[in-house]
Design an enzyme around this catalytic site. Sequence first.
Site, mmCIF file in Angstrom:
data_model
loop_
_atom_site.group_PDB
_atom_site.id
_atom_site.type_symbol
_atom_site.label_atom_id
_atom_site.label_comp_id
_atom_site.label_asym_id
_atom_site.label_seq_id
_atom_site.Cartn_x
_atom_site.Cartn_y
_atom_site.Cartn_z
ATOM 1 N N TYR A 191 0.852 -1.190 0.000
ATOM 2 C CA TYR A 191 0.000 0.000 0.000
ATOM 3 C C TYR A 191 0.885 1.235 0.000
ATOM 4 O O TYR A 191 1.915 1.280 0.679
ATOM 5 C CB TYR A 191 -0.910 -0.002 1.235
ATOM 6 C CG TYR A 191 -2.084 0.936 1.122
ATOM 7 C CD1 TYR A 191 -3.103 0.689 0.213
ATOM 8 C CD2 TYR A 191 -2.180 2.070 1.936
ATOM 9 C CE1 TYR A 191 -4.191 1.537 0.109
ATOM 10 C CE2 TYR A 191 -3.263 2.927 1.835
ATOM 11 C CZ TYR A 191 -4.267 2.655 0.920
ATOM 12 O OH TYR A 191 -5.340 3.503 0.811
ATOM 13 N N ASN A 228 -14.069 5.869 4.622
ATOM 14 C CA ASN A 228 -15.121 5.674 3.619
ATOM 15 C C ASN A 228 -16.080 6.858 3.482
ATOM 16 O O ASN A 228 -16.372 7.274 2.357
ATOM 17 C CB ASN A 228 -15.890 4.389 3.926
ATOM 18 C CG ASN A 228 -15.035 3.151 3.748
ATOM 19 O OD1 ASN A 228 -14.154 3.111 2.905
ATOM 20 N ND2 ASN A 228 -15.271 2.142 4.554
ATOM 21 N N ASN A 284 -22.541 -1.971 -3.539
ATOM 22 C CA ASN A 284 -22.747 -2.576 -2.220
ATOM 23 C C ASN A 284 -21.484 -2.541 -1.362
ATOM 24 O O ASN A 284 -21.475 -3.066 -0.249
ATOM 25 C CB ASN A 284 -23.241 -4.013 -2.352
ATOM 26 C CG ASN A 284 -22.295 -4.886 -3.163
ATOM 27 O OD1 ASN A 284 -21.660 -4.414 -4.099
ATOM 28 N ND2 ASN A 284 -22.206 -6.158 -2.819
ATOM 29 N N VAL A 335 -18.024 2.191 0.547
ATOM 30 C CA VAL A 335 -18.091 3.518 -0.061
ATOM 31 C C VAL A 335 -19.340 3.647 -0.913
ATOM 32 O O VAL A 335 -20.028 4.677 -0.886
ATOM 33 C CB VAL A 335 -16.828 3.794 -0.897
ATOM 34 C CG1 VAL A 335 -16.980 5.085 -1.708
ATOM 35 C CG2 VAL A 335 -15.602 3.898 -0.001
ATOM 36 N N TYR A 340 -11.577 4.953 -7.707
ATOM 37 C CA TYR A 340 -11.001 4.926 -6.364
ATOM 38 C C TYR A 340 -10.646 3.513 -5.923
ATOM 39 O O TYR A 340 -10.257 3.290 -4.777
ATOM 40 C CB TYR A 340 -11.958 5.566 -5.357
ATOM 41 C CG TYR A 340 -13.263 4.836 -5.152
ATOM 42 C CD1 TYR A 340 -13.450 3.997 -4.055
ATOM 43 C CD2 TYR A 340 -14.326 4.986 -6.043
ATOM 44 C CE1 TYR A 340 -14.643 3.323 -3.856
ATOM 45 C CE2 TYR A 340 -15.525 4.324 -5.853
ATOM 46 C CZ TYR A 340 -15.681 3.493 -4.757
ATOM 47 O OH TYR A 340 -16.873 2.823 -4.562
ATOM 48 N N TRP A 372 -7.835 9.350 -4.163
ATOM 49 C CA TRP A 372 -7.325 8.696 -2.960
ATOM 50 C C TRP A 372 -7.472 9.683 -1.816
ATOM 51 O O TRP A 372 -6.898 10.776 -1.850
ATOM 52 C CB TRP A 372 -5.857 8.305 -3.165
ATOM 53 C CG TRP A 372 -5.248 7.492 -2.067
ATOM 54 C CD1 TRP A 372 -5.879 6.634 -1.214
ATOM 55 C CD2 TRP A 372 -3.862 7.468 -1.697
ATOM 56 N NE1 TRP A 372 -4.987 6.066 -0.339
ATOM 57 C CE2 TRP A 372 -3.745 6.552 -0.619
ATOM 58 C CE3 TRP A 372 -2.721 8.105 -2.178
ATOM 59 C CZ2 TRP A 372 -2.522 6.289 -0.011
ATOM 60 C CZ3 TRP A 372 -1.508 7.836 -1.566
ATOM 61 C CH2 TRP A 372 -1.411 6.935 -0.509
ATOM 62 N N LYS A 405 -18.443 -4.986 8.554
ATOM 63 C CA LYS A 405 -17.239 -4.264 8.946
ATOM 64 C C LYS A 405 -16.731 -4.822 10.277
ATOM 65 O O LYS A 405 -17.488 -5.024 11.219
ATOM 66 C CB LYS A 405 -17.565 -2.782 9.103
ATOM 67 C CG LYS A 405 -16.423 -1.925 9.633
ATOM 68 C CD LYS A 405 -15.352 -1.706 8.590
ATOM 69 C CE LYS A 405 -15.803 -0.750 7.531
ATOM 70 N NZ LYS A 405 -14.741 -0.413 6.578
#
Length: 399
Positions: free
Chosen positions: A86, A175, A201, A204, A296, A322, A389
Amino acid sequence: MSYFHALSLSTPMLSRTITRSAKRSFSTSTAAINRCIVYAQNGDPTQVLTAVTYPKLPSPSPNTVNLKFLLSPINPADVNTIEGVYPSKPTHTSNLNTSGLGSKNEPVFVGGNEGLAQVIEVGEGVEGLQKDDWVVMDRPQLGTWSTSRNVPSHGIIRLPATGLTEAHGATMTVNPTTAYNMLNGFVELQEGDWVIQNGANSAVGQLVIQIAKERGLNTINFVRSRADMNPLVQHLERLGATKVLTYDDLNDKSLRGQIKEWTGGKDIRLALNCVGGEPTTAMAKLLGQDAHLVSYGAMSKKPLSLPTSLHIFKNLTSHGFWQTNWSKTHSRTEKEGLIAKLAEMMKEDTIKAPEHTIVTIGAQQSDEEATAKIRDLFAEMAEGKFGKKILLKLEDTAT
């Protein structure tokens, strides 16, 4: 995303909605423990993550505050950060212990980029913060998978609204900010305009639907086809989706005519993409003149391919977005304003807290037990066994 599907851990699912106006005071009658989830080198989270216990925090130095973390999400980007792929990189921590992991001789990275914390002590020179304030992170990779940390006061933002749940606060800065900024940063949309998106879904995507509804915008939302579409369609419609379609529908030659009827012939000027590949190519062809395609994510892991004709004849503009870059290029005042706006929308239930599961690392567990639990959790995630989540809670007192 693939990490979040059906729950199978033995950890109980909690549905509490503790709000800032009803938060609990810290216990002084039980043994306290400080712990964080760290890794000394990049790699597979199921192999490199370790729980480390460290001493009580000293009083904060000038311009810093001591925080107690209440809840911290595990986001897909956190997995990528641990793996070392990342772009946003954490910094080494070497002040957890005098020896062993977290010491000067064995520095570590503390996991976690997002989270809700409570101020427990304020250092000299800090303004605008006081004990018990709820705060969110204003700097990436501060190490939120912790019971408590000392951080610079300029690295956090105070939550201005009361009545927020812990889940709202913990999931505030990644998000919701992404959804809000994509809807507001590229096209000047008016009430009644249309937005089209894939990955509807996703976390975000669902926030885009809710924020668009609050603004009076219509959304056309594409999702992956599944055996029983009704529950998902109904869920997205309850959030405010105008239309819900599948990627298979993009192959239907009659779709363009249907969309023209829905929009009354009005051009769609904003598309949001987190999938890539052929579905995004097909979605882009539905855009009107002078439209903007904002990417994104790339969940399909396929490249973005756009017909040259869309650029030549329709003047299509393609952007990448981003949120970390947005934060780097905008002022503290702008960021505080965004958090205040989102907090107010959450307080009014315009933005709902994400469906979530709280996974608790108990203070009574040893570091070895906590390490095994966190590694098992990531193994379950990699197998796609979560649908909500995941919010991590590290207990700081053993009762």
